[in-house]
Design an enzyme around this catalytic site. Structure first.
Site, PDB file in Angstrom:
ATOM      1  N   GLU A  86     114.224 108.406  86.667  1.00 20.22           N
ATOM      2  CA  GLU A  86     114.039 107.436  85.578  1.00 20.22           C
ATOM      3  C   GLU A  86     112.957 108.014  84.682  1.00 20.22           C
ATOM      4  O   GLU A  86     111.777 107.951  85.018  1.00 20.22           O
ATOM      5  CB  GLU A  86     113.565 106.088  86.136  1.00 20.22           C
ATOM      6  CG  GLU A  86     114.534 105.393  87.047  1.00 20.22           C
ATOM      7  CD  GLU A  86     115.630 104.677  86.283  1.00 20.22           C
ATOM      8  OE1 GLU A  86     115.776 104.899  85.072  1.00 20.22           O
ATOM      9  OE2 GLU A  86     116.355 103.893  86.916  1.00 20.22           O
ATOM     10  N   CYS A 102     108.934 102.634  78.824  1.00 16.82           N
ATOM     11  CA  CYS A 102     109.983 103.638  78.632  1.00 16.82           C
ATOM     12  C   CYS A 102     111.062 103.084  77.707  1.00 16.82           C
ATOM     13  O   CYS A 102     111.705 103.837  76.997  1.00 16.82           O
ATOM     14  CB  CYS A 102     110.567 104.043  79.975  1.00 16.82           C
ATOM     15  SG  CYS A 102     111.035 102.642  80.974  1.00 16.82           S
TER      16      CYS A 102
END
Ligand code: NAD
Length: 489
Positions: free
Chosen positions: A232, A266
């Site tokens: 990720e 993010c």
């Protein structure tokens, strides 16, 4: 024993001193977790679910203390920290509840050729999952792997970010209070070397969350041992605003989407592509909203400092580069970076080849570029090397535009809400990584499929023998033709 300090990024106060776990100690932790994994995996889903719910209950009772720790260690507002913990707890409950449904044995049709066989797929845990976490959501992000890995029957060795070891250690301590036996969930603190040691250890899988640069090192290290990895990584999320969008709502939510947590998400909005017919109105509305927010550590501040000081240089470089290349400040200016805090910056007309468009900024900045139509917006959004999330604002065309975006998650007329919907998979493509946390996909990620086949009854024809008869061959040919030979059109 080597140690390191964790500091409050707003005040410089020492939060705590933590061990710099060595490679040998990491290997020992993984070996113990490996031993414990057999017992943990042998428990029923129901039993593991009860233990996970007990953990969720402790975390719920102690939201105030964990939120306070997150607030002090990252500098983010206390209310953001509380929200982070709440969403994480929701994920633990979901993983506990749905693991049996998603991971129980599944029967599969065996087909006409093998009609006498019973076929099924078992999902098996890997053993130990090594989890490497970032600092921006030090509670929520790792829980997205920890809870799902545990629910699937794995044990976990977790290395939190060196910027947030106290939150990581707190998670480990809270688990110990309900753990039925030792070494199910272990926390090893330390810097990059400790993370690197985990990637080289005898874990069954690595789940990494962090920058793309580190993600590539992790993937390379894992490849040497054929250790599977879930990555990720970073993002450069685009927001696409069509001319029929609810502009007031889009401006309000997009400002939060870009600046919440000081832009250190993010899935933060970093680029807006707005239809030229509504660009001016949207810009006016978002600037109006931006005047109401401020950075700070005191009560009432909307977001905190940059948690990782080295990011301040990146943010400043992106702002300066954007301006040098012709970008216009709609809000804020070049002096936005002050000490550890960055005040909001909104720039317009920034060239698509500038740093602020290409690289992850990870700060409270937003670029607004005008497009002729939504096709151009889609092309520009997709031109990024990243492919994590995106948002689309349109009353009529949201679904159509969303389906054209090359990324793992799209919000229509909203932002960020997918993180709180536990059933939705979280993750991206391209430089944003591969694999998924959360949802059924997140549970499957921490298991591997084992195909099982056995005869339900014996038939007089045997295909799996050197004694196979001509009759058996004829039957195979006949069945194949019946099933697959189509008439020419
Ligand atoms: P980082 O890459 O600097 O560090 C992440 C973790 O990796 C830390 O625990 C670090 O100690 C460890 N590490 C460093 N070098 C390593 C190595 N060689 N081997 C193994 N581990 C190593 O990232 P960060 O600054 O902590 O986090 C911010 C980044 O994380 C941003 O790019 C952000 O977009 C990304 N992020 C992504 C998601 C997502 O789900 N996609 C979520 C949160 C953050």
């Amino acid at each position: 024993m080597k140690t390191f300090e964790s500091l409050n990024p707003a005040t410089g106060d020492v939060i705590g001193v933590f061990p710099q776990t060595s490679a040998k100690e990491v290997d020992e932790a993984v070996a113990k977790a490996n031993t414990a994994s057999e017992h943990w995996a042998s428990l029923s889903f129901r039993k593991r679910g009860i233990i996970l719910r007990d953990w969720a209950s402790i975390l719920t009772r102690e939201i105030e203390s964990s939120a306070d720790l997150i607030h002090r260690e990252t500098g983010k507002p206390l209310s953001d920290a509380r929200l982070e913990v709440s969403i994480a707890i929701e994920h633990i409950g979901w993983a506990a509840k749905y693991a049996p449904k998603v991971l129980s044995d599944q029967s599969r049709p065996s087909g006409l050729l093998m009609f006498n066989m019973a076929a099924k797929v078992q999902r098996s845990p890997f053993g130990v999952i090594g989890i490497i976490g970032p600092w921006n959501y030090p509670f929520f992000t790792p829980i997205g792997s920890i809870a799902y890995a545990l629910a699937a029957g794995n044990t976990v060795v977790f290395k939190p970010s060196e910027f947030t070891p106290a939150v990581g250690a707190w998670l480990g301590e809270s688990w110990k209070r309900i753990a039925p036996f030792a070494d199910i969930f272990t926390v090893v603190t330390g810097g990059p070397e400790t993370g690197a040691a985990l990637t080289k250890s005898k874990v069954g899988k690595i789940s990494f969350t962090g920058s793309t640069k580190t993600g590539k090192l992790v993937a390379a290290a894992c490849a040497l041992n054929m250790t599977p990895a879930l990555l990720e990584c970073g993002g450069k999320d685009a927001v696409l605003i069509d001319r029929d969008a609810d502009l007031k709502k889009a401006a309000e939510v997009t400002l939060w989407h870009a600046m919440a947590n000081a832009g250190q998400s993010c899935i933060a909005a970093e680029r807006v592509y707005v239809h030229r017919d509504v660009a001016e109105r949207f810009s006016t509305l978002i600037v109006e909203q931006a005047t109401k927010i401020k950075a700070g550590y005191e009560d009432g501040a909307n977001y905190g400092p940059a948690t990782m000081p080295s990011q301040l240089k990146v943010i400043k470089t992106h702002i300066d580069d954007a301006e040098k290349r012709g970008g216009r400040f709609l809000f804020g200016d070049k002096s936005a970076v002050k000490g550890n805090f960055v005040s909001p910056v909104i720039l317009a007309d920034v060239p698509e080849d500038s740093k602020a468009i290409i690289d992850e900024t990870f700060g409270p900045t937003l670029i607004i570029n005008t497009v002729r139509n939504m096709d151009e917006a889609v092309d520009l959004a997709n031109a990024s090397n990243y492919g994590l999330g995106a948002a689309v604002w349109s009353k009529k065309n949201g679904k159509r535009i969303a389906s054209l975006l090359k990324c793992g998650m799209v919000s229509i007329n909203s932002a960020f809400s997918n993180t709180a919907v536990s059933s939705l998979p979280f993750g991206g493509i391209k430089d944003s990584g591969y694999g998924r946390t959360h949802g059924a996909e997140g549970l499957l990620e921490f298991t591997y499929p084992r195909a099982i086949i056995k005869p339900r009854f014996r038939i007089p024809i045997n295909f799996t023998t050197f004694d196979r008869s001509q009759r058996a061959d004829r039957i195979v040919m006949l069945l194949t033709k019946i099933l697959h030979k189509r008439r020419r059109r």
